[in-house]
Design an enzyme around this catalytic site. Structure first.
Site, PDB file in Angstrom:
ATOM      1  N   GLY A 182      47.724  49.413  48.259  1.00 50.80           N
ATOM      2  CA  GLY A 182      46.811  50.448  47.794  1.00 50.80           C
ATOM      3  C   GLY A 182      46.447  51.327  48.965  1.00 50.80           C
ATOM      4  O   GLY A 182      46.987  51.177  50.051  1.00 50.80           O
ATOM      5  N   ALA A 183      45.520  52.219  48.742  1.00 53.36           N
ATOM      6  CA  ALA A 183      45.144  53.142  49.804  1.00 53.36           C
ATOM      7  C   ALA A 183      44.463  52.411  50.951  1.00 53.36           C
ATOM      8  O   ALA A 183      44.538  52.813  52.087  1.00 53.36           O
ATOM      9  CB  ALA A 183      44.230  54.222  49.254  1.00 53.36           C
ATOM     10  N   SER A 184      43.813  51.323  50.647  1.00 49.95           N
ATOM     11  CA  SER A 184      43.051  50.660  51.704  1.00 49.95           C
ATOM     12  C   SER A 184      43.271  49.158  51.737  1.00 49.95           C
ATOM     13  O   SER A 184      42.514  48.433  52.343  1.00 49.95           O
ATOM     14  CB  SER A 184      41.564  50.941  51.518  1.00 49.95           C
ATOM     15  OG  SER A 184      41.139  50.390  50.302  1.00 49.95           O
ATOM     16  N   LEU A 222      53.442  42.427  48.276  1.00 50.87           N
ATOM     17  CA  LEU A 222      53.500  42.444  46.813  1.00 50.87           C
ATOM     18  C   LEU A 222      53.100  43.815  46.272  1.00 50.87           C
ATOM     19  O   LEU A 222      53.574  44.246  45.233  1.00 50.87           O
ATOM     20  CB  LEU A 222      52.529  41.415  46.230  1.00 50.87           C
ATOM     21  CG  LEU A 222      52.941  39.960  46.236  1.00 50.87           C
ATOM     22  CD1 LEU A 222      51.801  39.109  45.718  1.00 50.87           C
ATOM     23  CD2 LEU A 222      54.172  39.750  45.383  1.00 50.87           C
ATOM     24  N   GLY A 223      52.221  44.441  46.978  1.00 46.14           N
ATOM     25  CA  GLY A 223      51.745  45.734  46.512  1.00 46.14           C
ATOM     26  C   GLY A 223      50.867  46.341  47.577  1.00 46.14           C
ATOM     27  O   GLY A 223      50.476  45.681  48.544  1.00 46.14           O
ATOM     28  N   VAL A 265      48.635  43.776  49.588  1.00 42.82           N
ATOM     29  CA  VAL A 265      48.669  42.427  49.038  1.00 42.82           C
ATOM     30  C   VAL A 265      49.978  41.765  49.442  1.00 42.82           C
ATOM     31  O   VAL A 265      51.053  42.357  49.296  1.00 42.82           O
ATOM     32  CB  VAL A 265      48.531  42.464  47.505  1.00 42.82           C
ATOM     33  CG1 VAL A 265      48.482  41.055  46.955  1.00 42.82           C
ATOM     34  CG2 VAL A 265      47.296  43.243  47.099  1.00 42.82           C
ATOM     35  N   ASP A 275      38.090  49.923  36.711  1.00 41.77           N
ATOM     36  CA  ASP A 275      39.460  50.298  37.036  1.00 41.77           C
ATOM     37  C   ASP A 275      40.443  49.547  36.146  1.00 41.77           C
ATOM     38  O   ASP A 275      41.424  48.997  36.622  1.00 41.77           O
ATOM     39  CB  ASP A 275      39.722  50.024  38.519  1.00 41.77           C
ATOM     40  CG  ASP A 275      40.872  50.867  39.064  1.00 41.77           C
ATOM     41  OD1 ASP A 275      41.267  51.841  38.391  1.00 41.77           O
ATOM     42  OD2 ASP A 275      41.386  50.535  40.143  1.00 41.77           O
TER      43      ASP A 275
END
Ligand SMILES: *[C@@H]1O[C@H](CO)[C@@H](O)[C@H](O)[C@H]1NC(C)=O
Ligand SMILES: *[C@@H]1O[C@H](CO)[C@@H](O)[C@H](O)[C@H]1NC(C)=O
Ligand SMILES: *[C@@H]1O[C@H](CO)[C@@H](O)[C@H](O)[C@H]1NC(C)=O
Ligand SMILES: *[C@@H]1O[C@H](CO)[C@@H](O)[C@H](O)[C@H]1NC(C)=O
Ligand SMILES: *[C@@H]1O[C@H](CO)[C@@H](O)[C@H](O)[C@H]1NC(C)=O
Ligand SMILES: *[C@@H]1O[C@H](CO)[C@@H](O)[C@H](O)[C@H]1NC(C)=O
Ligand SMILES: *[C@@H]1O[C@H](CO)[C@@H](O)[C@H](O)[C@H]1NC(C)=O
Ligand SMILES: *[C@@H]1O[C@H](CO)[C@@H](O)[C@H](O)[C@H]1NC(C)=O
Ligand SMILES: *[C@@H]1O[C@H](CO)[C@@H](O)[C@H](O)[C@H]1NC(C)=O
Ligand SMILES: *[C@@H]1O[C@H](CO)[C@@H](O)[C@H](O)[C@H]1NC(C)=O
Ligand SMILES: *[C@@H]1O[C@H](CO)[C@@H](O)[C@H](O)[C@H]1NC(C)=O
Ligand SMILES: *[C@@H]1O[C@H](CO)[C@@H](O)[C@H](O)[C@H]1NC(C)=O
Length: 804
Positions: free
Chosen positions: A523-525, A520-521, A528, A638
């Site tokens: 990030g850097a770490s 789904l997505g 999802v 964030d």
């Protein structure tokens, strides 16, 4: 005549059975000969080959050991000793008396050790090439031999008979009788056992070889084989076998002070580069017996391989012992004495509630300290286990495992071991040393309203002007009082207690996400994935898998489970459960079918003004809940459109899926002539000012402008440079009463300019550079609802200009 020595008291073997030997004596030590323990004196008798020597070795400041050692290798490794428990001072003497007895007297003439061989016809003594020191009679039969009284080492051609014992020495440098023994028992079984370790507990066997037929001898032969043989000589069980020629090697097998029995070889040729004692065990993949002593010694009455309050880890060279943080070795020279607490323990008085704030946990993964628990809870989440132990003054250690079991233990704890095969973790309560927390160059001592301040999120900062810098901050847990008390209730919405977080197994999530297929997505770490829970009527979930190679992710995981796990608000994405198994750190959220606010706001068709106002208010309520309605304050850190998700009914829900995401490329590009690049990130971050909930207000202000005008905060492709930064443009237009210029197309907001202006004023209040000028979230919500009036805001950058 009484000889005060263990060698004669323990397990008397073949002392008076003469052995026929083919005496290859180099020099007979005649009756009446003696050696004196003197510094810098070669007071020793060598074997004919000069490979072994018998004599005194100085091993303590004024402590000499009567010993046998390998004389040709640099370290002169000791293989036998007479007086490990009673070192003798300089001037002590060992003498072969005219009656044929070998006697060690200290410098005052006090008898320390003897062979009890008077009157048995001893004619001479001899140091043999095998490493055996013998007293022989006139027929060259051995009356006494050191091979019959082994200490911690057995040499090739030496045998251990029934009841024969090797005792480990106390420490690497202390030759006293230690804590472990190796023995061929009268029943013929070969065992390794503890000896009254720790604190005089009963001996416990931690390794054994049972022999179907009674084992009669343990044999170590010149080819490097070790085996148990029966009375008629047949081989019963092999401990060590070997295929290479041992001719060119010295060998020894030693029960070391750490409880491990090792077979060592050492090249005889001095030209060899490997001048050390490498271990060999050819029958076993492990160079040790037992292969893993850390997990082998686990008795309900013992302390474990490393003693009390300590942890044992197996490494290449064997076990090592370590103390948890806040503890130290009682005796650094003798780690197996265990560890002691360096901080004042939690008191159990009435003030213990406040006292819990003074303690935190050191977490050891793949660790356990078996036994000694006084309470067990099943099916509880980890944060519950932590809090329960923290609130309990008796609890010094909690062990939590993937089955949801929480064991509470008091001091001293025993059998501490760290091993990849251990599932679960050990939480050791330690006193907090420092209450202020360092961040960057500054110090944050934020303890507002005595509430917990939890910051989570990944902050990417962009600087101002030409100098554009990125400063990635790491998920940061400011005050570790993250684990709220049982009664911590978030009002006015109903709360799902932390107890209801589901604990998923990795297999379950692997199934649910179809082997983590649909992303789904990312990030850097973290990544999802979408998943479907078979156990929950096919409910869709978002499964966020944290990259465990990033150390901070463990903190992030805990922050999320402990902080968000207890929240339940219709404007927050609900955390349903988690998986904490081995390396896996996975969070499971409800799935938001309508994607993120970023897609909704900047996509097609443009959402209408009514929907946008509703979303703005919903986000404000979600933040208000985080900031003020939970008893532990949560600062999101964030807030941006990517982190606001929309559910089926287009209700805005704050999430943190964008954690650790980097800025999009276009946002990092800055041109000249811009009055400070304003991202979602409040200026406090890069000015190293204290971080408060006001950082979220700032981000919310930027977000609110984006919602009002359906425009990204930063847009590079604009006609006029003054329009690049939405906040600057909006403030200019507001000042000049030209807000309608900001709308494109046919926005129905243009027919509601009074409301638009009010919203812009609220947003400008939120993005004040001076945090103290920004309203609280409560006030923002009241202003949005129209409950309170909005006054004219000042220029947001007045503060920053005055400081820079
Ligand atoms: C000790 O031995 C070394 C070499 O083996 C020899 O050079 C030295 O003289 C000896 N010292 C005494 C006091 O015998
Ligand atoms: C040597 O051996 C013979 C026969 O085995 C025995 O009679 C004699 O007593 C022995 N001598 C000593 C000193 O033990
Ligand atoms: C040692 O003494 C025994 C008995 O006195 C004798 O038989 C033997 O030859 C001696 N060995 C050496 C090398 O002197
Ligand atoms: C060796 O350890 C024992 C037991 O702790 C102790 O009594 C003895 O003094 C130590 N010896 C040396 C030489 O340190
Ligand atoms: C040592 O024992 C092994 C196994 O019984 C045997 O094969 C080998 O020949 C023995 N070596 C010696 C030198 O006795
Ligand atoms: C030795 O004894 C074992 C049983 O203890 C038996 O199985 C074996 O056959 C015997 N071997 C000889 C050579 O007698
Ligand atoms: C000799 O002793 C030193 C220091 O104790 C040790 O580091 C080294 O490994 C030893 N060498 C051998 C061959 O055991
Ligand atoms: C871990 O467990 C496996 C299987 O039970 C075993 O083969 C392995 O030797 C164990 N590893 C350690 C370090 O104990
Ligand atoms: C506590 O503060 C002191 C002095 O600032 C520092 O030396 C020490 O490392 C700190 N300890 C911890 C656990 O942060
Ligand atoms: C915060 O805690 C301190 C000491 O624990 C107390 O004196 C103070 O009144 C508390 N402040 C608030 C606002 O509760
Ligand atoms: C995962 O799927 C496999 C195959 O469909 C099934 O056998 C297994 O029971 C499932 N595991 C769980 C925990 O649902
Ligand atoms: C939101 O999701 C629902 C259900 O998935 C869908 O029917 C609807 O079209 C979506 N709305 C938007 C604006 O994407």
């Amino acid at each position: 005549m009484a000889c005060p020595l263990k060698n004669l008291l323990f397990f008397f073997l073949f002392t008076f059975l003469p052995f026929p030997t083919t005496a290859q004596t180099y020099r007979n030590i005649s009756l009446g000969s003696s050696l004196t323990a003197l510094k810098d004196d070669n007071s020793s008798w060598p074997s004919p080959s000069a490979e072994f020597a018998f004599g005194f070795r100085q091993i303590a400041k004024d402590g000499f050991l009567l010993a046998i050692w390998f004389d040709k290798i640099p370290n002169q490794t000791i293989v036998w000793s007479a007086n490990g428990d009673n070192l003798v001072p300089k001037g002590s003497k060992v003498e072969l008396t005219v009656d044929g007895e070998f006697i060690l007297n200290d410098a005052t003439g006090k008898r320390i050790w003897c062979t009890q061989s008077a009157g048995s016809g001893v004619a001479y003594a001899s140091m043999l090439n095998t490493g055996n020191f013998v007293l022989a009679n006139g027929n060259s039969s051995n009356v006494w031999e050191s091979f019959s009284y082994p200490t911690d080492t057995i040499l090739p051609s030496q045998t251990l008979n029934q009841n024969g014992i090797l005792y480990a020495r106390y420490t690497a440098t202390n030759y006293s009788t230690g804590r472990f023994l190796f023995s061929l028992k009268p029943d013929g079984n070969l065992v390794l056992a503890t000896t009254r370790f720790p604190q005089n507990t009963p001996n416990q066997a931690y390794w054994s070889v049972k022999n179907p037929n009674i084992g009669f001898r343990f044999i170590f032969n010149e080819s490097g084989f070790m085996y148990v043989a029966s009375k008629n000589g047949s081989l019963l069980s092999t401990i060590s076998s070997n295929t290479v020629s041992m001719q060119d090697f010295y060998q020894r097998a030693t029960l070391e002070y750490d409880g491990v029995f090792r077979h060592y070889v050492y090249p005889k040729s001095t030209s060899s580069s490997a001048q050390r004692w490498p271990k060999v065990w050819s029958t076993s993949s492990s160079p040790f017996v037992p292969p893993n002593i850390c997990t082998s010694i686990m008795e309900s009455t013992g302390g474990g391989a490393c003693g009390l309050n300590s942890f044992c880890t197996i490494e290449e060279q064997g076990p090592t012992c370590q103390c948890p943080n806040g503890y130290s070795f009682i005796d650094p020279e003798d780690e197996r004495r265990g560890c002691k607490q360096n901080f004042a323990p939690q008191s159990c008085g009435e003030t213990s509630k406040e006292e819990t704030d003074l303690f935190e946990f050191q977490e050891l993964n793949y660790a356990n300290c078996w036994g000694g628990d006084y309470a067990l809870f099943e099916g509880v989440p980890e944060d519950w286990c932590r809090q329960n132990c923290l609130d309990d003054c008796f609890c010094a250690v909690a062990v939590y495992n993937s089955r949801g079991q929480c064991y509470k233990k008091r001091l001293p704890f025993s059998n501490g071991a760290i091993d990849p095969n251990i599932t679960g973790k050990t939480l050791i309560k330690v006193g907090k040393q420092n209450s202020t927390v360092k961040w960057g160059g500054g110090s944050i001592t934020e303890k507002k309203d005595n509430k917990t301040l939890i910051l989570f999120g990944s902050i990417i900062l962009s600087g101002s002007g030409v100098l554009n810098f990125l400063l990635p901050l790491i998920t940061y847990l400011v005050v570790s009082r993250a684990y709220s008390r049982k009664a911590r209730v978030c009002q006015p919405y109903p709360v799902i207690s932390g107890m209801n977080l589901k604990h998923f197994t990795y297999e379950e999530l692997n199934n649910a996400t179809n082997q983590f297929k649909e992303e789904l997505g990312r990030g850097a770490s973290a990544i999802v994935f979408i998943g479907v829970l078979a156990s929950d009527n096919g409910k869709s979930v978002a499964v966020k898998s944290l990259d465990t190679s990033v150390r901070e992710n463990d903190l992030e995981f805990k922050a999320e489970v402990s902080a968000i796990g207890r929240t339940n608000h219709r404007n927050l994405v609900q955390l349903l459960g988690f998986c904490y198994e081995g390396e896996h750190r996975i969070l499971v959220y409800e799935f938001m079918s309508n994607g993120s606010l970023a897609g909704f706001l900047f996509g097609e068709p443009m959402p209408n003004w009514y929907q946008r106002r509703k979303i703005a208010l919903e986000i404000a309520r979600g933040l208000l809940y985080l900031h003020e309605e939970c008893s532990s304050q949560i600062v999101h850190c964030d807030i941006k459109p990517q982190n606001i998700l929309l559910d089926d009914s287009l209700t805005a829900r704050i999430s943190d899926f964008g954690l650790a995401k980097l800025l999009r490329i276009d946002q990092t590009l800055t041109t000249t002539g811009i009055r400070g690049t304003k991202g979602y990130v409040a200026p406090e971050w890069w000015k190293r000012l204290p971080i408060t909930a006001k950082v979220d207000i700032y981000s919310y202000g930027i977000l609110l402008l984006e919602i009002i005008f359906c425009r990204k905060h930063f847009e590079a492709k604009v006609e006029d440079e003054g329009q690049m930064i939405l906040a600057d443009w909006a403030y200019d237009c507001y000042k000049q009463n030209k807000l309608h210029e900001l709308f494109k197309n046919n926005d129905e907001a243009m027919h509601d300019m009074k409301m638009v202006e009010k919203y812009v004023m609220i947003a400008i209040w939120c993005i004040q550079e001076d945090p103290s000028l920004r309203p609280t979230m409560k006030k923002v919500a009241l202003m949005l609802e129209g409950t309170i009036e909005v006054s004219a805001p000042p220029d947001p950058s007045s503060f920053i200009s005055s400081i820079l």
